[in-house]
Design an enzyme around this catalytic site. Structure first.
Site, PDB file in Angstrom:
ATOM      1  N   ALA A  14       0.894  -1.258  -0.138  1.00  0.00           N
ATOM      2  CA  ALA A  14      -0.009  -0.120  -0.006  1.00  0.00           C
ATOM      3  C   ALA A  14       0.886   1.078  -0.038  1.00  0.00           C
ATOM      4  O   ALA A  14       0.503   2.240  -0.645  1.00  0.00           O
ATOM      5  CB  ALA A  14      -1.005  -0.272   1.220  1.00  0.00           C
ATOM      6  N   GLU A  34      10.335   3.631   5.790  1.00  0.00           N
ATOM      7  CA  GLU A  34      10.268   2.224   5.616  1.00  0.00           C
ATOM      8  C   GLU A  34      11.067   1.700   6.948  1.00  0.00           C
ATOM      9  O   GLU A  34      12.324   2.058   6.990  1.00  0.00           O
ATOM     10  CB  GLU A  34      10.562   1.754   4.492  1.00  0.00           C
ATOM     11  CG  GLU A  34      10.916   0.080   4.387  1.00  0.00           C
ATOM     12  CD  GLU A  34       9.757  -0.644   4.949  1.00  0.00           C
ATOM     13  OE1 GLU A  34      10.045  -1.711   5.635  1.00  0.00           O
ATOM     14  OE2 GLU A  34       8.736  -0.259   4.575  1.00  0.00           O
ATOM     15  N   ALA A  35      10.687   0.591   7.638  1.00  0.00           N
ATOM     16  CA  ALA A  35      11.687   0.269   8.765  1.00  0.00           C
ATOM     17  C   ALA A  35      12.811  -0.786   8.204  1.00  0.00           C
ATOM     18  O   ALA A  35      13.724  -0.716   8.732  1.00  0.00           O
ATOM     19  CB  ALA A  35      10.779  -0.725   9.712  1.00  0.00           C
ATOM     20  N   HIS A 442      -2.457 -13.934   5.315  1.00  0.00           N
ATOM     21  CA  HIS A 442      -3.351 -12.988   4.629  1.00  0.00           C
ATOM     22  C   HIS A 442      -4.153 -12.304   5.870  1.00  0.00           C
ATOM     23  O   HIS A 442      -5.164 -12.208   6.040  1.00  0.00           O
ATOM     24  CB  HIS A 442      -4.450 -13.601   3.728  1.00  0.00           C
ATOM     25  CG  HIS A 442      -3.808 -14.078   2.548  1.00  0.00           C
ATOM     26  ND1 HIS A 442      -4.350 -15.208   2.019  1.00  0.00           N
ATOM     27  CD2 HIS A 442      -2.545 -14.055   1.851  1.00  0.00           C
ATOM     28  CE1 HIS A 442      -3.634 -15.656   1.136  1.00  0.00           C
ATOM     29  NE2 HIS A 442      -2.491 -14.866   0.862  1.00  0.00           N
TER      30      HIS A 442
END
Length: 504
Positions: A14, A34-35, A442
Site C-alpha cells: 500500500a 520504511e523500517a 493474509h
C-alpha cells in the site's frame, strides 16, 4: 524539523502505491518511511525461491502465540523492506469473489462493495486479453497466468473437472467460482513487487523523500490531531512534521501496533503495558483474522521439477464446503512441490493440493508485549476458535482427496504422504489439521472500517476521533476477501490516494 503534506508510514504494497500516486503532484511533498532496507535479496526476484524469504531479513519473522484450539504456534510472515509483503509472497494476484466485498457494505463500509472497488482494481493492473469491462489495461502491474503451466498443475485442473468442478474463464476476476490458472505478479520470469511497479519510477521526483532502515516509534498527537511522526534511524531520533495527513500503511500488524504505541487503543490494554491513553479506541488490534491453510501431499510417481519462473502454486479454485452456502468459502491451491511444515516429515518429490478457509469466523488480536517500539507484538489470530471453521476445512480436505484420486493425476500420483493412511474419519483429520496449522499469510481487520463502536476508521479511512490521520492497508478490511489479499490491498491503496488528493 522537515515538513510534508503527506507522511506515509510503511513502504510495503500500500505504501508504494500511496507514495507514487501522491507525489504525482509536483507541489505535494511526500515522505515515505520504511523500517526495512532499501536493498533486496537475490532470492526475491526468483519466483520459485519465495519460501526461502519467510525467515530472511526481508521478513519480520514473527510467530503467533500458542493457539488455544490447536496448542501450536505458526509463522505469520510480513514483508520488511521496499515492497513489503509483495516482495516475499507467492505472487498470486487474484480478487476475491464479489460476494465478499459486497459483505463489506453490509458490515458498515458502505460504498466499498465490489462495483465500488472495480475501477481501482482495474487501475492497478495491466491484464491484456481479458474482458475490458472487468479487467484493466495499462496499469502498473502486468499480471497473467503461467505460460505454460506446469504439467502437474494442468493435470490437477483436469482432475478437478473430472470430479465435477467447473473450469473458470478468469478465476482471478472476482465473478466466478470454479478452477483455473491464477494471475501472477511475474513478468519475464521474475517477481514484480509494488516497489518495482509503482515506486521505482517515482524515486527521481524531488518532492518524494524515502527513508529506509527507519522504525517509527510514535505519532505526534495533540488536541485530537496528528501532526507528524517520530522515527529512529542510524541511532538518531528524528521528528517529521505533517501539514496535511499522516497515512499508516504498515500493514495489519504494523499499523495497529503503531496506533497502540501512540496511545490510540483499548484503555485497559494500554494501561497494562504502560502506554498513556490518548484515545480510548477499543477496536484497535481487535478483529485480527486470517486464512488458515491445510494440505494433502502426494509423493510423485515421476519427478516433479518446478522451473525457477514458477511460483509453485499456479492454479486455484473457489468452492463451497457446503452446497447450501450462499457464496464460496474455500480456496483450493495446486502446488507443483511437496509442501509441508519443516517439523513434519514428507516426501522429497511430489506435489500438493492445499485448501484455505476463505471466510473464517474466528477473530483474534494484535497486542503490545511492551511499550518499547522494537519489541515484537503479541499476535493471536485465534485460528479455529469457532468450531465451524475447523469443520469447513475438514470438508475441504475430503474435497482435496477426491480431486487427488481422479484419473487425470494417475501418471503423477505415487501415494498420499500427508495426512496419509489412518486419517479417514473426521476426528483424525481434525487432529492432523491442528498438528499442521499454518497461516496462508493474509492477516486483516485490526483497524476495521465501519461506523460501529469497534470500527477504527470510517469510510474515508480517517481514524475515528483523530484528525489528520488515516489508515490504508489490509488492516482496514471489514472482513477477509475470498482470495490472496494483495490485489485488494493495491485497490484499496489506489482508492485511498484518490481520497487523500480530494480532501487534503
Amino acid at each position: 524539523m522537515a515538513e510534508f503534506e503527506f507522511i506515509v508510514v510503511g513502504a510495503g504494497t500500500a505504501g508504494c502505491v500511496l507514495a507514487a500516486r501522491l507525489s504525482e503532484d509536483a507541489d505535494t511533498r511526500v515522505l515515505l518511511i520504511e523500517a526495512g532496507s532499501s536493498g533486496s535479496l537475490p532470492d526475491q526476484s526468483v519466483p520459485a525461491r519465495w519460501p526461502s524469504l519467510l525467515q530472511s531479513p526481508a521478513c519480520w519473522g514473527e510467530f503467533t502465540v500458542e493457539q488455544a484450539a490447536t496448542g501450536t504456534s505458526t509463522l505469520l510472515p510480513r514483508g520488511r523492506g521496499l515492497g513489503g509483503s509483495s516482495a516475499i509472497n507467492a505472487m498470486v494476484f487474484a480478487r476475491g469473489h464479489r460476494s465478499g466485498y459486497d459483505r463489506w457494505a453490509a458490515e458498515g463500509a458502505k460504498g466499498w462493495g465490489f462495483d465500488d472497488l472495480l475501477p481501482y482494481f482495474k487501475r492497478s493492473e495491466n491484464a491484456p486479453g481479458r474482458d475490458r469491462a472487468l479487467r484493466g489495461i495499462g496499469g502498473p502491474l502486468t499480471v497473467g497466468p503461467a505460460a505454460p503451466a506446469h504439467p502437474v498443475i494442468e493435470a490437477c485442473l483436469e482432475a478437478a473437472a473430472q470430479t465435477g468442478h467447473a473450469r473458470a474463464a478468469d478465476v482471478s476476476g472476482g465473478l466466478e467460482e470454479g478452477f483455473g490458472l491464477a494471475d501472477l505478479n511475474i513478468v519475464h520470469g521474475r517477481r514484480q513487487t509494488a516497489a518495482d511497479a509503482y515506486l521505482t519510477s517515482a524515486l527521481h521526483r524531488p518532492n518524494l523523500t524515502v527513508v529506509t532502515d527507519a522504525l517509527v516509534h510514535r505519532l505526534h498527537l495533540t488536541h485530537g490531531r496528528c501532526h507528524g511522526v517520530e522515527y529512529r534511524t542510524a541511532g538518531e531520533t528524528v521528528s517529521a512534521h505533517c501539514v496535511g495527513e499522516v497515512v499508516l500503511a504498515a500493514g495489519t500488524i504494523g499499523s495497529a501496533q503503531l496506533l497502540l504505541l501512540s496511545g490510540i487503543g483499548p484503555r485497559a490494554h494500554l494501561t497494562d503495558v504502560g502506554v498513556e491513553t490518548v484515545l480510548d479506541a477499543p477496536g484497535v488490534g481487535r478483529a485480527l483474522h486470517d486464512h488458515p491453510i491445510a494440505s494433502v501431499v502426494f509423493s510423485g510417481a515421476r519427478p516433479v521439477v518446478a522451473p525457477h519462473s514458477s511460483n509453485l502454486g499456479e492454479a486455484i479454485g473457489l468452492v463451497r464446503s457446503d452446497p447450501a452456502l450462499d457464496a464460496p468459502d474455500l480456496q483450493v491451491l495446486f502446488v507443483d512441490a511437496p509442501t509441508h511444515l519443516p517439523s513434519i516429515k514428507g516426501p522429497g518429490n511430489g506435489y500438493t493440493l492445499s485448501v484455505a478457509l476463505m471466510c473464517p469466523r474466528s477473530r483474534g488480536t494484535v497486542r503490545l508485549a511492551s511499550a518499547t517500539p522494537d519489541t515484537p507484538p503479541r499476535l493471536d489470530p485465534d485460528f479455529y476458535a469457532d468450531e465451524r471453521d475447523l469443520a469447513a476445512v475438514v470438508a475441504g480436505v475430503r474435497l482435496l482427496r477426491e480431486i487427488g484420486a481422479a484419473p487425470a493425476l494417475s501418471r503423477w500420483r505415487g501415494a498420499e504422504a500427508l495426512p496419509g493412511p489412518g486419517t479417514d474419519d473426521d476426528e483424525a483429520i481434525r487432529a492432523y489439521l491442528c498438528r499442521t496449522l499454518a497461516s496462508y499469510c493474509h492477516p486483516v481487520g485490526t483497524c476495521r472500517m465501519g461506523e460501529d463502536p469497534y470500527a477504527v476508521v470510517g469510510r474515508d479511512l480517517r481514524v475515528h476521533g483523530i484528525e489528520g490521520l488515516r489508515v490504508a492497508d489490509a488492516s482496514v478490511f471489514p472482513s477477509i476477501p475470498s482470495a490472496n489479499t494483495v490485489a485488494t490491498v493495491y485497490a484499496v491503496a489506489e482508492r485511498a490516494a484518490d481520497l487523500l488528493r480530494a480532501h487534503p
